[in-house]
Scaffold this active site. Structure first.
Site, PDB file in Angstrom:
ATOM      1  N   SER A 219      20.427 -15.134  -6.625  1.00 19.02           N
ATOM      2  CA  SER A 219      19.786 -15.383  -7.908  1.00 19.02           C
ATOM      3  C   SER A 219      19.737 -16.894  -8.154  1.00 19.02           C
ATOM      4  O   SER A 219      19.146 -17.622  -7.377  1.00 19.02           O
ATOM      5  CB  SER A 219      20.522 -14.622  -9.016  1.00 19.02           C
ATOM      6  OG  SER A 219      19.769 -14.578 -10.193  1.00 19.02           O
TER       7      SER A 219
ATOM      8  N   ASP B 258      12.948  -5.771  -9.286  1.00 17.70           N
ATOM      9  CA  ASP B 258      13.842  -6.754  -9.901  1.00 17.70           C
ATOM     10  C   ASP B 258      13.162  -7.407 -11.106  1.00 17.70           C
ATOM     11  O   ASP B 258      12.146  -8.090 -10.949  1.00 17.70           O
ATOM     12  CB  ASP B 258      14.207  -7.808  -8.864  1.00 17.70           C
ATOM     13  CG  ASP B 258      15.279  -8.775  -9.334  1.00 17.70           C
ATOM     14  OD1 ASP B 258      15.591  -8.783 -10.542  1.00 17.70           O
ATOM     15  OD2 ASP B 258      15.810  -9.515  -8.492  1.00 17.70           O
TER      16      ASP B 258
ATOM     17  N   HIS C  59      17.644  -6.153  -8.840  1.00 22.94           N
ATOM     18  CA  HIS C  59      18.362  -7.408  -8.664  1.00 22.94           C
ATOM     19  C   HIS C  59      19.649  -7.237  -7.872  1.00 22.94           C
ATOM     20  O   HIS C  59      20.048  -8.134  -7.132  1.00 22.94           O
ATOM     21  CB  HIS C  59      18.673  -8.002 -10.039  1.00 22.94           C
ATOM     22  CG  HIS C  59      18.991  -9.460 -10.016  1.00 22.94           C
ATOM     23  ND1 HIS C  59      18.079 -10.418  -9.620  1.00 22.94           N
ATOM     24  CD2 HIS C  59      20.123 -10.143 -10.339  1.00 22.94           C
ATOM     25  CE1 HIS C  59      18.630 -11.624  -9.717  1.00 22.94           C
ATOM     26  NE2 HIS C  59      19.865 -11.479 -10.143  1.00 22.94           N
TER      27      HIS C  59
END
Length: 723
Positions: free
Chosen positions: A574, A660, A695
């Site tokens: 991320s 995501d 995610h």
């Protein structure tokens, strides 16, 4: 595998290259490779602040997003996945070996330590071979037949037939009758709330789809408060649902007008006040309303003020406020409920102690924070709050904090504890005599001897003179496994949002350590590992400190003899993926392999698009390049996608999730396409997109574990530690 220390050492030595440094191109490196897919370049240009941005892979963003049905886009992602499978196919034996090792360290029929909450004791457990948990309860104080466990929720049943499943929240009403839970079954992080009658075992007809916050019981267990996700994947509301009524009749208790703010709800320590909070990454505002009258008048604690964060709890008519209004490391203040904005300092802010959490109980309260980067838990009395009783732990470096403590009137605290060499542990701290009682330590069925491992915390001087801490763990016989010092090392970082990376334990990590690798965490600026200023020194215009800290940590570890150039693998996910993208652009020669999980790498384009789910709320963290020319120039200078250049890059494994909502799939896809078209080397570049997840990657404890095995296989292969 035998679980004796000698057997572990022998297995690690057998799997490690006898002298990888002497054979940088092992015989398997010459094997023929599949042909990677090539993404088409399509002209796309935009002009911002008089500057033209060229984005030839813009087409990989499906224009009907969040619906993703563009045939060209899906075909490209599938082609990348097929390439990933073909390249990794010769590593399948290694992946299976690693997976077996990792699974062997998991107690398959594990359970949590039971915890009392009112009239019941609750816990969860895995069945052998199960991917998900079962949740149980029994009457508190019961014996014999009355103490038999009752299954109240089976995640395996809920996940049956689904590619992805995640339990979001589960909360039992105060009267013990109803269980409200939420789940996501496609990785989009839009949850559906259901309610189960625990007396009959039946589901109520009430179903609330599209939520983004956990349910909160109010109105004497007759209603729930929740937050509904907007189409842009944010929560701008707090809504009330009364049991047995249509969802479209739910009442909106609060509506947030600022598109960058997000709303959340919770209960006070005594569960008599509903706390409705709103805020972004640097500003907050809180309202209180009686939990037994949630549609009644709301009390605004203090109006929002840019840059001032605060959170509140309520105890016996007094509002407790944790805020940074006077000190960057936060202070604790109190105010009468009749004047909730009249804050008087109870515990002042401190340069040496970073105050992060306050938990109220009937007879005492607890403060949590960090001193010199190490977790601190302190018990304090209401009569003399300045006199803190710290809870002492035996190791010099560790991770510790309050665990689940649902009862307001209690004489003990449930704590969690671990270090890089000590498995996860659960303690009860007896407040009266300061005694720590170990209730459980993570069991590793295949065997684990902590004496084989050592952990250190070193400070490395960054290029601007700042001392950056690095936590390291390795096997004590690492030099013997590697044929000498300077062996391979894996370096990890996150570095955003003021989120510290704890130096905790990992059973999966042992598969690297037992092959002679060290594992290090760089506590770079941008996290709040060393206090709030540590965070501020890595955001907005100072974001590049995060990247240079990571590079300088790597070079410092080389200088200290922990590893050598090219023998460092690195990973981040991320916002940590932003770090990976930046450091391979700036210092590609340092890394022997890099793994970027759902990486936020198309930073400039994302921050220029206010219609995307997270963008408005992210401007305080990254900068607003739409209105601020300086922010535009800062982002343009480091945005990984925009700074790919014609140079050699290290071997790369990049992951993405089609569903995501945080880092949209096209960011890693575009980055991979531009890298492959631009780089001058022939190193492996892999993109794996989970087509049914988001995610966090795939769900299920064993399915997720296999993805870790794939990552480790890639690293070991590229560092020459395995074929």
């Amino acid at each position: 595998m035998s679980d004796t220390p000698d057997a572990l050492a022998e297995a690690a030595a057998a799997n490690a290259s006898p002298n990888p440094a002497a054979d940088p191109q092992p015989r398997w490196a010459a094997a023929a490779r599949p042909t990677p897919p090539v993404a088409e370049r399509r002209p796309h240009r935009v002009t911002v602040h008089g500057e033209t941005l060229d984005d030839p892979y813009h087409w990989l963003r499906d224009q009907s997003y969040p619906t993703i049905d563009d045939a060209d886009v899906l075909a490209y992602l599938e082609a990348e996945n097929a390439y990933f499978e073909a390249v990794m196919a010769p590593r399948e034996t290694l992946v299976e070996t690693l997976f077996a090792e990792m699974r062997g360290r998991i107690k398959e029929d594990d359970s949590t330590v039971p915890q009392k909450d009112g009239d019941w004791v609750y816990w969860s457990a895995f069945d052998t071979g199960a991917q998900y948990r079962k949740h149980y309860r029994r009457p508190a104080g019961a014996a014999g037949a009355e103490a038999r466990a009752t299954l109240i929720l089976d995640e395996n049943q809920l996940a049956e037939g689904k590619e992805y499943f995640r339990l979001g929240a589960a909360t039992v009403s105060r009267n013990g009758r109803y269980l409200a839970y939420s789940y996501d079954d496609d990785g989009s992080e839009r949850f559906t709330i259901r309610i189960k009658d625990l007396e009959t075992g039946e589901l109520l007809p009430d179903a609330i789809p599209g939520t983004l916050t956990g349910p909160v019981w109010v109105a004497n267990d007759t209603a729930l408060v929740y937050g509904l996700a907007t189409p842009e994947w944010r929560v701008d509301n707090a809504r009330l649902h009364r049991l047995g009524t249509p969802v479209d009749a739910d009442i909106e208790l609060y509506k947030e007008a600022d598109e960058g703010f997000r709303v959340d709800s919770d209960l006070s320590a005594q569960e008599d006040w509903l706390i409705i909070s709103t805020g972004d990454n640097e500003t907050s505002e809180v309202r209180l309303v009686r939990a037994d009258d949630p549609t009644g008048p709301q009390v605004l604690v203090r109006p929002r003020q840019k840059g001032v964060e605060y959170s509140v709890d309520v105890r016996e008519g007094t509002v407790f406020v944790l805020t940074n209004d006077e000190h960057v490391n936060f202070r604790l203040a109190t105010a009468p409920l009749a004047q909730p904005g009249a804050w008087q300092t109870l515990i002042p802010g401190s340069d040496s102690f970073y105050l992060t959490e306050v938990s109220l109980f009937r007879d005492f309260f607890v403060t949590e924070g960090r001193r010199q980067g190490l977790d601190q838990i302190e018990v304090r009395s209401y009569s003399d709050p300045a006199a803190a009783t710290p809870i002492a732990f035996p190791e010099a470096s560790f991770v510790a904090g309050l665990s689940s403590n649902p009862e307001y009137a209690t004489d003990r605290l449930r704590l969690s504890y671990q270090s890089m060499v000590t498995p996860g542990s659960v303690f009860d701290y007896h407040v009266a005599d300061g005694r720590l009682e170990l209730l459980k330590r993570q069991e590793i069925p295949s065997g684990y001897d902590p004496a084989l491992y050592a952990t250190e915390r070193v400070d490395i001087t960054a290029r601007d003179g700042t001392r950056v801490p690095v936590s390291i763990v390795y096997r004590r016989d690492r030099d013997a496994l590697n044929g000498g010092p300077g062996g391979p090392l894996h370096l990890y970082a996150y570095g955003s949002y003021g989120i510290a990376v704890p130096p905790g334990f990992s059973t999966s990590r042992l598969s690297l350590l037992d092959r002679g690798m060290a594992f290090a965490i760089a506590h770079v600026r941008g996290g709040d590992d060393l206090g709030r200023n540590w965070y501020l020194a890595g955001k907005l215009a100072q974001r590049t400190n995060t990247f240079t800290d990571f590079v300088d940590a790597a070079r410092g570890l080389i200088a200290a003899g922990y590893t050598t150039p090219g023998r460092i693998s690195a990973s981040g996910g991320s916002a940590g993926g932003t770090v990976m993208g930046a450091v391979i652009n700036s210092d590609p020669d340092l890394w022997g392999a890099v793994v970027a999980h759902v990486p936020f790498v198309d930073v400039l384009n994302t921050m220029l698009d206010g219609t995307l789910p997270l963008t408005p709320g992210e401007w305080p963290e990254w900068g607003d390049p739409i209105t601020d020319r300086a922010a535009f120039e800062t982002l343009r200078a480091y945005s990984p996608y925009d700074n790919v250049r014609a140079q050699d890059y290290p071997p790369l494994l990049i992951t993405a999730g089609l569903n995501d909502p945080r880092v949209t799939y096209w960011e890693p896809a575009k980055w991979a396409a531009r890298l492959r078209a631009t780089k001058t080397d022939d190193n492996i570049l892999l993109l794996k997109t989970n087509m049914g997840a988001g995610h966090g990657g795939k769900s299920g404890r064993f399915t997720a574990l296999r993805e870790t095995a794939e990552e480790y296989a890639f690293i070991l292969w590229q560092l020459g530690l395995a074929p």
